[in-house]
Design a protein around this motif. Structure first.
Motif, PDB file in Angstrom:
ATOM      1  N   THR A 143     -10.318 -15.509  -1.198  1.00  0.00           N
ATOM      2  CA  THR A 143      -8.980 -15.026  -0.867  1.00  0.00           C
ATOM      3  C   THR A 143      -7.975 -16.168  -0.853  1.00  0.00           C
ATOM      4  O   THR A 143      -6.977 -16.147  -1.581  1.00  0.00           O
ATOM      5  N   THR A 144      -8.241 -17.167  -0.023  1.00  0.00           N
ATOM      6  CA  THR A 144      -7.274 -18.258   0.107  1.00  0.00           C
ATOM      7  C   THR A 144      -7.203 -19.091  -1.167  1.00  0.00           C
ATOM      8  O   THR A 144      -6.124 -19.537  -1.553  1.00  0.00           O
ATOM      9  N   PHE A 198       0.805  -1.222   0.000  1.00  0.00           N
ATOM     10  CA  PHE A 198       0.000   0.000   0.000  1.00  0.00           C
ATOM     11  C   PHE A 198       0.842   1.278   0.000  1.00  0.00           C
ATOM     12  O   PHE A 198       0.279   2.370   0.102  1.00  0.00           O
ATOM     13  N   ASP A 199       2.169   1.176  -0.110  1.00  0.00           N
ATOM     14  CA  ASP A 199       2.980   2.392   0.000  1.00  0.00           C
ATOM     15  C   ASP A 199       3.082   3.175  -1.300  1.00  0.00           C
ATOM     16  O   ASP A 199       3.731   4.215  -1.362  1.00  0.00           O
ATOM     17  N   ASN A 254       1.096 -11.324   4.932  1.00  0.00           N
ATOM     18  CA  ASN A 254      -0.118 -11.154   5.742  1.00  0.00           C
ATOM     19  C   ASN A 254      -1.212 -10.594   4.840  1.00  0.00           C
ATOM     20  O   ASN A 254      -1.048  -9.556   4.204  1.00  0.00           O
ATOM     21  N   VAL A 255      -2.295 -11.369   4.760  1.00  0.00           N
ATOM     22  CA  VAL A 255      -3.322 -11.146   3.740  1.00  0.00           C
ATOM     23  C   VAL A 255      -4.695 -11.035   4.392  1.00  0.00           C
ATOM     24  O   VAL A 255      -5.320 -12.045   4.720  1.00  0.00           O
ATOM     25  N   PRO A 256      -5.199  -9.821   4.592  1.00  0.00           N
ATOM     26  CA  PRO A 256      -6.571  -9.681   5.071  1.00  0.00           C
ATOM     27  C   PRO A 256      -7.570  -9.865   3.935  1.00  0.00           C
ATOM     28  O   PRO A 256      -7.277  -9.542   2.779  1.00  0.00           O
ATOM     29  N   PHE A 257      -8.736 -10.400   4.273  1.00  0.00           N
ATOM     30  CA  PHE A 257      -9.807 -10.513   3.279  1.00  0.00           C
ATOM     31  C   PHE A 257     -10.322  -9.120   2.938  1.00  0.00           C
ATOM     32  O   PHE A 257     -10.625  -8.331   3.821  1.00  0.00           O
ATOM     33  N   VAL A 296      -8.430 -10.695  -2.289  1.00  0.00           N
ATOM     34  CA  VAL A 296      -7.220 -10.093  -1.732  1.00  0.00           C
ATOM     35  C   VAL A 296      -7.267  -8.584  -1.929  1.00  0.00           C
ATOM     36  O   VAL A 296      -7.916  -8.078  -2.849  1.00  0.00           O
ATOM     37  N   PRO A 297      -6.571  -7.815  -1.084  1.00  0.00           N
ATOM     38  CA  PRO A 297      -6.484  -6.371  -1.299  1.00  0.00           C
ATOM     39  C   PRO A 297      -5.920  -6.043  -2.678  1.00  0.00           C
ATOM     40  O   PRO A 297      -5.006  -6.727  -3.167  1.00  0.00           O
ATOM     41  N   TYR A 298      -6.440  -4.988  -3.298  1.00  0.00           N
ATOM     42  CA  TYR A 298      -6.120  -4.734  -4.703  1.00  0.00           C
ATOM     43  C   TYR A 298      -4.633  -4.504  -4.967  1.00  0.00           C
ATOM     44  O   TYR A 298      -4.125  -4.940  -6.014  1.00  0.00           O
TER      45      TYR A 298
END
Length: 216
Positions: free
Chosen positions: A160-161, A44-45, A95-98, A103-105
């Motif tokens: 996601t998974t 995200f940076d 580390n992968v949040p739903f 998955v996050p874009y």
């Protein structure tokens, strides 16, 4: 010496539950492996290059064995720099949040930037695809705020998974440990789920560092 790349796919900073577990995993590794080096890639940076029309043209030219324009060469070089950073690691922590069942874009952006022919995979018309990042290991933390396995569809779904497991295998990373922390926000026993996920994380770190499986 083992080089570990930590891919942080959370946008929540210190409030992230997935980042918390990934950090604990890495901390446990560091107490066991004195030769460990750790690099962090925060998706995200804003540092990831776009992979749009020009880069896609470069990819298809590569597939077809054709030349690339100067603009395509620049886009290809930007993607290659990200891939080289990724491929330099011996092992990975993700580390992968739903996010909306997926998955996050920007994590998908990372996948799309580095998953290129001749880099992350090869293709044969006779045998199909083959991952080129073989011999590497990965640890993945999955978290979801509401969804948890066994709940009815009204609590969400998990693409996601399924997506991320498939991608890891596609590029040749098949030695994978997983920990799931779900739900993290609403559930019968969020604290219990957190304790179980933390215990599983520390146990996975100890397995990860066995001499025969974690050699650079």
């Amino acid at each position: 010496m083992t080089h570990l790349l930590h891919v942080n796919a959370s946008a929540r900073g210190d409030a992230s539950r997935s980042l918390e577990l990934a950090t604990r995993f890495i901390g446990e590794l560091e107490t066991i492996d004195d030769g460990l080096t750790v690099e962090r890639l925060d998706v995200f940076d804003g540092s990831l290059p776009e992979f749009g029309t020009v880069a896609a043209g470069a990819k298809m030219a590569t597939f077809a064995g054709q030349g690339r324009t100067a603009e395509e060469e620049r886009a290809w070089a930007e993607a290659r720099a990200v891939f080289d950073r990724f491929a330099a690691a011996d092992a990975y922590v993700f580390n992968v949040p739903f996010w909306n069942a997926g998955v996050p874009y920007p994590l998908k952006q990372l996948v799309d930037v580095i998953t290129q022919p001749g880099w992350a995979f090869a293709f044969s018309p006779e045998s199909g695809y083959r991952g080129l990042l073989e011999g590497k290991r990965a640890f993945v933390v999955y978290t979801s705020g509401v969804y948890a396995e066994g709940l009815p569809p009204s609590f969400g779904a998990d693409f996601t998974t399924t997506f991320f497991r498939d991608w890891l295998g596609f590029v040749g990373i098949t030695d994978v440990e997983e920990v799931h922390f779900a739900p993290t926000v609403v559930g019968v026993d969020v604290d219990g789920a957190h304790r179980a996920a933390l215990d599983a994380t520390l146990a996975a770190a100890r397995r990860f560092t066995t001499a025969e499986r974690f050699a650079a």
